[in-house]
Motif scaffolding. Structure first.
Motif, PDB file in Angstrom:
ATOM      1  N   LEU A   1       0.839  -1.203   0.000  1.00 56.76           N
ATOM      2  CA  LEU A   1       0.000   0.000   0.000  1.00 56.76           C
ATOM      3  C   LEU A   1       0.869   1.246   0.000  1.00 56.76           C
ATOM      4  N   LEU A   2       1.905   1.209   0.840  1.00 62.30           N
ATOM      5  CA  LEU A   2       2.828   2.349   0.910  1.00 62.30           C
ATOM      6  C   LEU A   2       3.500   2.574  -0.439  1.00 62.30           C
ATOM      7  N   VAL A   3       3.960   1.461  -1.040  1.00 64.47           N
ATOM      8  CA  VAL A   3       4.638   1.582  -2.336  1.00 64.47           C
ATOM      9  C   VAL A   3       3.704   2.183  -3.362  1.00 64.47           C
ATOM     10  N   LEU A   4       2.446   1.712  -3.316  1.00 64.54           N
ATOM     11  CA  LEU A   4       1.473   2.219  -4.278  1.00 64.54           C
ATOM     12  C   LEU A   4       1.265   3.715  -4.100  1.00 64.54           C
ATOM     13  N   ALA A   5       1.100   4.134  -2.831  1.00 65.19           N
ATOM     14  CA  ALA A   5       0.868   5.556  -2.568  1.00 65.19           C
ATOM     15  C   ALA A   5       2.049   6.392  -3.057  1.00 65.19           C
ATOM     16  N   LEU A   6       3.242   5.922  -2.732  1.00 62.17           N
ATOM     17  CA  LEU A   6       4.431   6.679  -3.147  1.00 62.17           C
ATOM     18  C   LEU A   6       4.520   6.745  -4.663  1.00 62.17           C
ATOM     19  N   ALA A   7       4.215   5.587  -5.290  1.00 61.61           N
ATOM     20  CA  ALA A   7       4.305   5.569  -6.755  1.00 61.61           C
ATOM     21  C   ALA A   7       3.305   6.542  -7.355  1.00 61.61           C
ATOM     22  N   ALA A   8       2.113   6.594  -6.745  1.00 57.33           N
ATOM     23  CA  ALA A   8       1.093   7.499  -7.283  1.00 57.33           C
ATOM     24  C   ALA A   8       1.565   8.942  -7.223  1.00 57.33           C
ATOM     25  N   VAL A   9       2.126   9.334  -6.074  1.00 53.93           N
ATOM     26  CA  VAL A   9       2.592  10.730  -5.945  1.00 53.93           C
ATOM     27  C   VAL A   9       3.749  10.995  -6.903  1.00 53.93           C
ATOM     28  N   THR A  10       4.601   9.986  -7.072  1.00 53.87           N
ATOM     29  CA  THR A  10       5.707  10.167  -8.008  1.00 53.87           C
ATOM     30  C   THR A  10       5.194  10.393  -9.416  1.00 53.87           C
ATOM     31  N   VAL A  11       4.188   9.584  -9.793  1.00 54.87           N
ATOM     32  CA  VAL A  11       3.618   9.765 -11.133  1.00 54.87           C
ATOM     33  C   VAL A  11       3.005  11.161 -11.252  1.00 54.87           C
ATOM     34  N   LEU A  12       2.388  11.608 -10.163  1.00 54.02           N
ATOM     35  CA  LEU A  12       1.854  12.975 -10.143  1.00 54.02           C
ATOM     36  C   LEU A  12       2.949  13.980 -10.464  1.00 54.02           C
TER      37      LEU A  12
END
Lengths: 459, 465, 240
Positions: free
Chosen positions: B38-49
């Motif tokens: 979940l953490l990885v997903l959240a971080l990845a989402a912000v990175t993509v942002l």
């Protein structure tokens, strides 16, 4: 740390108190020899007061010469005391033990000698007290000008001198008490008075340790500020383009640590040879100090490169002419090469080798080289910059030191050594309690088949 | 120091067998929970942002001028200051043979994986950087001879940062070799393949250990050199040389020092989180936080001292150029940010860490570390956004101070993406590289023990040559 | 007087012939120690105003340019904040004042003076018996260890103000002339109140030919130099 002979308290007392209680004859001879140079310096100063500052080689535009170089040099040397004593004490480094008091005493006398230099170089030195509060005419509201770095200087230096003297004095109490209990007659009365009733009970030792830590922490900001303030004597000036750089403060401070720790190593080597203290100032101490020197020297070198490179950065006169003067014209080109070799390129590669670090003679000579280099560094900063202040070439000048200045500079070295040696005659220059504590804390750990030297650590 | 006094006297030494150390550390490394993903997903989402923000900005203004990209440069500098400076906390104490860094040295070294992000951000920044002709740069382009040195400043920025990142990876790999060797025994699948490959046939002979220590020494010293040089280059080429007439010699060294301060903060915060998430309370205990806190206090004081050294010279001189620089950097449009930086990077650390109780705790230094990281973030924004706001970089001297550059939404997205990108890289890496340096911790257990000295249990520390 | 005075000078570099009359008259007016050849060789000669000579071009197209250099009496004088004893300060008439009694001789001000117009008494000044009658009783004699420099002939300013007040009128342009201004044969030196829009010096400093030496340092000198600059001239290297 390698294996070393176990020393009893009796051994320690006897060896470290020998210079005081059984002073060898050559000691007095050495003091008299140094006294000649001190007398010469004082005579030169008297000559300068009598005839005027014209006896120096100063002129327009080089209004500050060898005496300012020497002043900055001795303030620099004085930084070793705090570096070793305070920082190593706070880090709980075992190898500080023989070096702390020698470093602090070197600080006191180096700083005292430096503080004499404003007297030497002032046009009217009998009025020097006007630069310190309450100043010239405080009755009519004219106090010293706090905007002037020459008011910050005496403030910082007197603070540092006072705090270091207190530091030395406070931590000296147990050792004075030992002397009190072993001397007789007049000296016994003096030591009695100075020992302030030290009995060595738990409460007093606890206060000593706390005081040591507190003073170490509190003196660190003082130490950083002193040489920074001395550097701002130069850096705040806009008229001398070579000096108007923001890096001067930390550059000077780390240069001071560089030259100061080198000075302490030189003194430790001399003390070891003079008083045969091989068991107390051991090879591993020089090893550890040399490794510290490598770190400090590399840090200093980085600051030097940045400062030097920033001279070329704006690609403008008169800075370019200044660097050309430093690098290509006699005698500055020779001074520059000598400075680079002696302050960094000869000592530091040598110190990378364990054999060199553990060789006391090599450590002595390399650290002497470092201090020759650092004196030249101050010379190369101060004098060529004044010779090339601005683009108005009609006012570019030159400078030749006079014999009086040379006598004062040479005499200042004699003054500092005399001070340190005189101290060593009356007080133990290696702390007895530290040496004894080191013996108690030393132990070993078995790792596999090997016994590794270790130390107890109080947290 | 307080010999059995009322403060108590606790001595914290790790007591485990080697097998237990391996099991605990490797267990956490190989185990991934749903919370982790979940953490990885959240971080990845912000990175993509962040990437989206970049594309928006590139499409909007394009990559012609450097003026809109101040915030991206601030992001690069922030990652350099925090993540890439962190390995210093592993290198320096190793040189001094200190024992307290053993449990956290891998955390420090692992942050060098964020270097990949640095290399990525470097590319658009280099594209938009104005050429070195007709302006002062540290490369003296055209000043030595026509067109010399060739490729300045781009080539040298690339070389510096690439070497730094490679060195960081090399250091991480070298220090992890014995741990990879331990991990390959019980691993399966892709892990076993990669652990075997990367452990380079390590069996732990005397010769291999000697080579490893020598290698770590050399790589560590080189990393320190490259890092200091990288701070110098980045602060020169992306800030100082973009302001015509600025000649602030303390600036690169001050940035390097800020890197040390932020490195300590990064390691403290990471150690706090890893300690809780991985159950490593026995490994990472009060000693680590206490020592790091003392260093953080010292570096904060030094930070202020370096700032003051720069200020006093510029302020005292009062030339028009110096006054404009003071305005641009500190007292003009970025005054609020500057005040916050002083509070976060100096005042708060001093006022909090000067208390013994705060220093010798776990939460205290962590809170101060967060404040320092916030201060470093704002400081980089202040420096790089202000430097990037000067239009005429070829002027002789700065003659007027441009208005402050407020961040667009794309800028905010980019900054968030940069921060989360570096955290993402770290988070991914820590499930491959054991987060605690197992061989160093085991060595530490051999070299430290608790023994009584006149009835008081004290720590005994060995310093082998 | 409603508006405060701000004394300043305009130096016409086009008119200066380098005759050094200003140097001599300044020495006579201000009791400046006699400079012998030794003093010049030691670079300790004291000349509150001096003629700086710069060579332009190479032989045979060599030209000498003369720049009379004196204390610039800067608004933001860099020499003032560095004195530990307030021996130099800025008075309310725009003068950079040197107080001899307070000077202890640190020479800090001379170092932070970009034009090198401050002079230090390294030796005790000595006048031969015959020269003692030439000394100006309005001006203090400085001892050794004291810094001195151009004061815009402050003694003449004070005397004129006293006399004009006694006559019951205001100071007008031309009332005060320092010694150098008085003796210049080409009228290259013009002195007056920069705050007075009717004064010659104010008109000259706004005339179009004006520049200030080392202006980029931002010290706001009160001395303006006048020179017609030919925009088409080929710039050459100049050297002193």
């Amino acid at each position: 740390m390698q294996q070393r002979p176990a020393l009893t308290e009796i051994d320690i007392n006897r060896d470290l108190l020998r210079p005081i209680l059984a002073t060898p004859m050559w000691f007095y001879g050495l003091l008299m020899f140094l006294g000649i140079f001190v007398a010469a310096a004082l005579g030169a100063f008297a000559w300068a007061i009598n005839h005027g500052t014209g006896v120096y080689g100063l002129n327009r535009p080089v209004m500050w010469g060898f005496l300012l170089v020497n002043f900055v040099f001795w303030v620099g040397i004085s930084h070793a005391g705090v570096m070793l004593s305070a920082i190593l004490r706070l880090c709980n480094a075992e190898w500080r033990r023989p070096a702390t008091r020698a470093a602090e005493v070197l600080t006191v006398f180096a700083l005292g000698t430096a503080a004499l230099h404003p007297l030497f170089h002032l046009g009217r030195p009998w009025r020097i007290y006007w630069s310190m509060p309450p100043g010239y005419d405080f009755g009519r509201g004219i106090w010293p000008d706090i905007r002037s770095p020459f008011v910050w200087d005496p403030t910082a230096i007197s603070t540092y001198l006072t705090s270091t003297a207190l530091f030395v004095g406070l931590l000296l109490l147990p050792d004075i008490a030992v002397l009190r209990d072993r001397s007789s007659g007049m000296m016994q009365r003096v030591y009695s008075m100075l020992s302030l009733g030290w009995r060595g009970n738990t409460r007093q030792w606890k206060l000593q340790v706390i005081a040591g830590f507190l003073l170490s922490a509190l003196i660190l900001p003082v130490f950083v500020s002193v040489h920074s303030i001395v550097s701002w004597d130069f850096a705040v000036q806009i008229a001398v383009e070579g000096w108007n750089a923001t890096i001067f403060a930390p550059y000077f401070v780390i240069g001071a640590v560089h030259s100061g720790v080198a000075g302490v190593i030189s003194i430790l080597a001399l003390l070891r040879w003079m008083f045969k203290w091989e068991n107390y100032i051991r090879d591993d101490h020089f090893d550890a100090l040399a490794r510290l020197m490598i770190v400090v020297a590399v840090g200093w070198f980085y600051f030097f490169i940045i400062e030097f490179m920033m001279g070329f950065y704006p690609n403008e006169e008169p800075e370019l002419s200044l660097r050309a003067l430093q690098l290509t014209e006699w005698p500055f080109n020779a001074a520059f090469i000598l400075f680079a070799l002696t302050s960094f390129f000869i000592p530091v590669p040598l110190w990378l080798f364990r054999k060199v670090r553990r060789n006391v003679a090599l450590m002595f000579w390399t650290t002497i080289l470092v201090n020759i280099g650092m004196w030249l560094e101050r010379f190369l900063i101060i004098i060529p910059s004044l010779m090339r202040k601005q683009v108005l070439t009609f006012n570019w000048g030159s400078y030749n030191p006079s014999p009086i200045e040379l006598i004062l500079v040479g005499g200042s070295f004699a003054m500092v050594f005399t001070g340190v040696l005189t101290f060593a005659k009356f007080f133990p220059i290696i702390p007895l309690s530290d040496a004894k504590e080191g013996e108690i804390m030393a132990t070993e750990i078995r790792v596999g088949k090997v016994m590794v030297p270790a130390a107890y650590r109080e947290e | 120091m307080h010999n059995g006094g009322p403060h108590g006297h606790h001595v914290d030494l790790l007591e485990r067998t080697s097998a237990e150390v391996n099991k605990e550390v490797l267990g956490w490394t190989t185990r991934t929970s749903s919370k982790y993903w979940l953490l990885v997903l959240a971080l990845a989402a912000v990175t993509v942002l962040g990437v989206i923000g970049f594309i928006m900005k590139a499409g909007d203004g394009g990559l012609d001028s450097h003026l809109p990209w101040g915030y991206l440069a601030a992001g690069l500098a922030f990652v350099l200051t925090t993540s890439l400076s962190a390995p210093l906390i592993a290198i320096a104490p190793r040189l001094a043979k200190a024992h307290w860094t053993r449990p956290i040295s891998r955390i420090a070294e692992l942050w060098s994986v964020a270097g990949l992000l640095v290399l990525l951000i470097m590319i658009p920044l280099l594209i938009t950087l104005p050429s070195a002709a007709d302006r002062n740069t540290m490369w003296f382009y055209n000043k030595i001879a026509e067109g010399w040195p060739p490729g300045a400043p781009y080539l040298y920025i690339v070389l510096t940062l690439v070497f730094l990142v490679i060195n960081g990876f090399g250091l991480l790999w070298a220090s992890a070799i014995p741990d990879f060797a331990a991990a390959r025994e019980n691993a399966t699948g892709w892990r076993k393949t990669w652990y075997t490959r990367l452990s380079l046939g390590w069996v732990g002979t005397k010769r291999q250990w000697r080579a490893l220590r020598a290698g770590l020494g050399v790589l560590g010293a080189l990393y320190f050199m490259f890092l200091v040089f990288a701070h110098t280059v980045v602060s020169f080429d992306f800030a100082q040389s973009l302001v015509p007439g600025q000649r602030d010699s303390i600036f690169p060294t001050w940035q390097a020092l800020g890197g040390i301060q932020a490195a300590l903060a990064t390691v403290i915060v990471t150690a706090f989180i890893v300690r809780l998430a991985g159950g490593f309370k026995d490994y990472i205990n009060i000693n680590q936080f206490w020592s790091l806190a003392k260093l953080m206090l010292a570096s904060s004081l030094l930070w202020m001292y370096f700032w003051w050294s720069g200020f006093i010279v510029l302020w005292y001189g009062k030339t028009p150029l110096q006054q404009n620089l003071l305005d641009l950097m500190w007292f003009g449009p970025y005054l609020t940010i500057f005040i916050m930086t002083i509070l976060l990077s100096f005042a708060a650390p001093l006022l909090l860490l000067m208390w013994n109780g705060v220093r010798k705790s776990i939460l205290g230094p962590t809170i101060v570390a967060v404040l320092i990281l916030a201060g470093a973030f704002l400081d980089k924004i202040r420096i790089y956004v202000s430097s990037y706001s000067i239009e005429d970089v070829n002027a002789h001297a700065l003659d007027h101070v441009p208005a402050g550059v407020t961040p667009e939404s794309a800028d905010i997205m980019i900054l968030m993406g940069v921060v989360s990108g570096s955290i993402l890289l770290f988070t991914l890496a820590l499930k491959f590289v054991p987060i605690i340096n197992m061989w160093e911790v085991r060595e530490g257990m051999l070299l430290q023990e608790i023994r009584p000295l006149k009835k008081l249990p004290l720590k005994v520390i060995a310093k082998p040559e | 007087m409603a508006v405060e005075r701000k004394w300043g000078m305009a130096v016409d570099a086009d008119k200066c012939t380098g005759c050094q009359a200003c140097v001599v008259s300044c020495q006579a007016e201000n009791n400046i120690p006699l400079n012998e050849s030794d003093h010049f060789l030691q670079r300790r000669a004291i000349q509150w105003i001096r003629i700086e000579r710069y060579w332009e071009g190479n032989f045979p197209e060599v030209k000498a340019r003369f720049v009379p250099m004196l204390c610039q009496h800067c608004e933001n004088a860099p020499c003032e904040p560095v004195c530990p004893v307030f021996a130099t300060y800025h008075n309310n008439e725009g003068l950079n004042v040197q107080v001899y009694n307070r000077c202890i001789g640190t020479r800090f001000c001379a170092n932070n003076d970009p034009w090198n117009v401050r002079f230090f008494n390294f030796w005790e000044p000595v006048w031969p018996e015959t020269m003692r009658n030439q000394l100006n009783s309005d001006v203090t004699i400085r001892s050794r260890g004291i810094m001195e420099k151009c004061s815009f002939c402050v003694q003449r300013i004070r005397r004129t103000v006293r006399e004009v007040t006694r006559e019951g009128r205001e100071i007008v342009d031309g009332d005060v002339t320092p010694a150098c201004v008085q003796s210049c044969p080409t009228n290259a030196l013009v002195f007056g109140d920069l705050n007075d829009p009717d004064s010659q010096v104010d008109k000259l400093r706004k005339g179009g030919r004006q520049y200030r030496i080392l202006d980029h340092l931002g010290t706001e000198p009160s001395v303006y130099y006048l020179k017609k600059v030919d925009p088409h001239a080929v710039t050459e290297e100049s050297h002193a």
